[in-house]
Enzyme design. Structure first.
Site, mmCIF file in Angstrom:
data_model
loop_
_atom_site.group_PDB
_atom_site.id
_atom_site.type_symbol
_atom_site.label_atom_id
_atom_site.label_comp_id
_atom_site.label_asym_id
_atom_site.label_seq_id
_atom_site.Cartn_x
_atom_site.Cartn_y
_atom_site.Cartn_z
ATOM 1 N N VAL A 219 0.864 -1.176 0.000
ATOM 2 C CA VAL A 219 0.000 0.000 0.000
ATOM 3 C C VAL A 219 0.905 1.231 0.000
ATOM 4 O O VAL A 219 2.121 1.132 0.166
ATOM 5 C CB VAL A 219 -0.962 0.041 1.211
ATOM 6 C CG1 VAL A 219 -1.970 -1.084 1.116
ATOM 7 C CG2 VAL A 219 -0.192 -0.031 2.524
ATOM 8 N N ASP A 220 0.294 2.375 -0.181
ATOM 9 C CA ASP A 220 0.982 3.657 -0.364
ATOM 10 C C ASP A 220 2.166 3.864 0.578
ATOM 11 O O ASP A 220 2.024 3.819 1.804
ATOM 12 C CB ASP A 220 -0.038 4.773 -0.142
ATOM 13 C CG ASP A 220 0.471 6.136 -0.581
ATOM 14 O OD1 ASP A 220 1.656 6.256 -0.913
ATOM 15 O OD2 ASP A 220 -0.338 7.071 -0.592
ATOM 16 N N GLY A 221 3.338 4.116 -0.011
ATOM 17 C CA GLY A 221 4.522 4.405 0.794
ATOM 18 C C GLY A 221 4.404 5.684 1.582
ATOM 19 O O GLY A 221 5.119 5.891 2.566
#
Length: 380
Positions: A219-221
Site C-alpha cells: 500500500v501507499d509508501g
C-alpha cells in the site's frame, strides 16, 4: 608594505574559495521527491526549474538532473517522477528529461488516475488499477527491445518506499538491493504502482521480484514515508559500496521537494473522515521529517534545502509560476516555521550553483551493464 597586505588578502580569499570548492565537491548529493496528490504540481514545477537552471549554468542543453545527483528517492507521485528521470534508456542516459516526465504525467493524468465509481449509489471514489497498470507498463519499456525495465535499469541509485501488509512494516525498493540479488530486483512499473496504492483509492498491490522469491502486498509508501528524505539519508550513510566517503550528514547536500498540502479542511466539527485521516498522516509525516532534518542540518542550512508550497493545495493548482514565486519556508530548530525573503525559484537557483560548482557525479552507471557486482558492505 601596503602591497604585501593586499596580496595577502587576495591569496587568503582565493584559498578560502578553493577550500570551499573542495568541500562542496566531496559532498554526496541527494534529491528527494514527496508523495501526495495526483498531479505533483509542486515537485513538477521544481524539477523543471532545476533542469532549466542546470542547463543554463553549465551551458549544456543536454545536461540532465541525474548527472548532478548521486541518489534520487521518491514516494507516490514523487516516485513516478524519480523513476522516470533515472530510468536508463539503454545507453546509460535517462529515458526521460524532467520536462518530459512532468509533461507525460500531466498529459496522461486522467489515465493514471481514472475514476472508477463504486458503492451502492456509485458515489464512492476509487481509481482504476487496470488503467494505471497499463500506463506504467508503457512508460517503463526498454527502448531497444520493448522489454520491461527493472530497478537495476537506472542511471543512478534509486530508492522508493511502500508499506508491506504481509510483514506489517515498510518495504524499501532500492537499486543497491536489486544489484545485490535478483530476489530484491522488481519491475520498475510495479515499484511505482506499489508506492501509489493509496488505501481507499486503490486495492493493495501484490508484486514479486524478478526471480519470484520475494513477494510484497503493498500500500501507499506515503503512509510511512511521504517525505522520503530521511530514508535516503539513512541509506547513504549505511551503503558503503556506493557511498564509501560518507560518514555523517556533513558529507551530504540535500534537495527535498514537497508536493503542497491537501487543500482540504482536515476535520469538521471534531469529526475526521477516512480521506482526512490519510491527509493528516501524509502531511504529518512530511513535516516531522522536515523538522528532523532541519535540526540535523542547522549547523549549515545551505546543505539542506526544502521546497514546499504551503499556500497551494496539491490538487487543482495548475500555475507552476505560483509555486516558484511563493516565498520559501524553513523549519526552526525548536518548532515552528520561518518565512524567507527568497522565493522557491530563487532557492533552487542558488542550490544549482552549488551543484554545478561541484561538477557531475562519478557514480557508475546501471549495474546491469557491469560484468560483476560486488556485495554490499555493512548494510544497504
Amino acid at each position: 608594505m601596503e602591497l604585501s597586505k593586499v596580496t595577502l588578502e587576495i591569496f587568503s580569499k582565493l584559498e578560502q574559495k578553493w577550500l570551499s570548492h573542495c568541500q562542496t565537491s566531496k559532498k554526496t548529493r541527494i534529491l528527494s521527491i514527496d508523495g501526495g496528490g495526483t498531479t505533483g504540481i509542486v515537485a513538477g514545477a521544481a524539477l523543471v526549474r532545476l533542469q532549466e537552471q542546470i542547463r543554463l549554468q553549465t551551458s549544456d542543453p543536454n545536461s540532465q538532473i541525474a548527472d548532478f545527483f548521486d541518489i534520487i528517492v521518491g514516494t507516490g507521485i514523487g516516485a513516478l517522477l524519480a523513476a522516470m528521470i533515472t530510468a536508463d534508456d539503454g545507453s546509460g542516459r535517462p529515458l526521460y528529461t524532467a520536462t518530459d516526465a512532468v509533461n507525460v504525467i500531466a498529459r496522461r493524468n486522467s489515465e493514471l488516475y481514472e475514476l472508477k465509481p463504486t458503492g451502492f449509489f456509485r458515489r464512492r471514489r476509487r481509481f482504476s488499477a487496470r488503467s494505471m497498470d497499463s500506463v506504467l507498463k508503457e512508460l517503463f519499456q526498454k527502448k531497444e527491445d520493448g522489454g520491461t525495465l527493472t530497478l537495476k535499469d537506472t542511471c543512478k541509485p534509486l530508492l522508493i518506499p511502500c508499506f508491506d501488509l504481509k510483514s506489517s512494516a515498510p518495504f524499501v525498493f532500492s537499486r543497491a538491493d536489486a544489484s545485490e540479488s535478483p530476489s530484491f530486483n522488481f519491475d520498475l512499473w510495479k515499484v511505482c504502482r506499489a508506492t501509489s496504492a493509496t488505501p481507499g483509492l486503490f486495492k493493495p498491490f501484490d508484486l514479486t521480484s524478478v526471480d519470484g522469491k520475494t513477494s510484497c502486498t503493498a500500500v501507499d509508501g506515503g503512509l510511512v514515508m511521504n517525505n522520503p528524505t530521511a530514508a535516503a539519508v539513512t541509506h547513504v550513510l549505511h551503503n558503503k559500496r556506493d557511498f564509501p566517503s560518507v560518514n555523517s550528514v556533513e558529507d551530504l547536500l540535500v534537495l527535498s521537494l514537497g508536493n503542497g498540502n491537501s487543500g482540504r479542511k482536515l476535520c469538521h466539527e471534531g469529526k475526521c473522515s477516512t480521506p482526512s485521516v490519510v491527509d493528516i498522516v501524509l502531511e504529518g509525516v512530511s513535516e516531522i521529517v522536515d523538522q528532523m532534518l532541519g535540526n540535523a542540518f542547522c549547523w549549515n542550512r545551505t546543505d539542506y534545502v526544502r521546497i514546499q508550497a504551503f499556500g497551494l493545495g496539491s490538487e487543482g493548482t495548475t500555475d507552476w509560476e505560483d509555486v516558484l514565486k511563493e516565498r520559501g519556508v524553513v523549519s526552526l530548530p525548536f518548532g515552528g516555521k520561518q518565512l524567507l525573503t527568497e522565493t522557491n525559484g530563487q532557492r533552487i537557483d542558488s542550490f544549482v550553483q552549488r551543484l554545478v560548482a561541484s561538477g557531475k557525479t562519478s557514480l557508475p552507471p546501471s549495474p546491469c551493464k557491469e560484468s560483476t557486482v560486488n556485495p554490499l558492505a555493512d548494510g544497504r
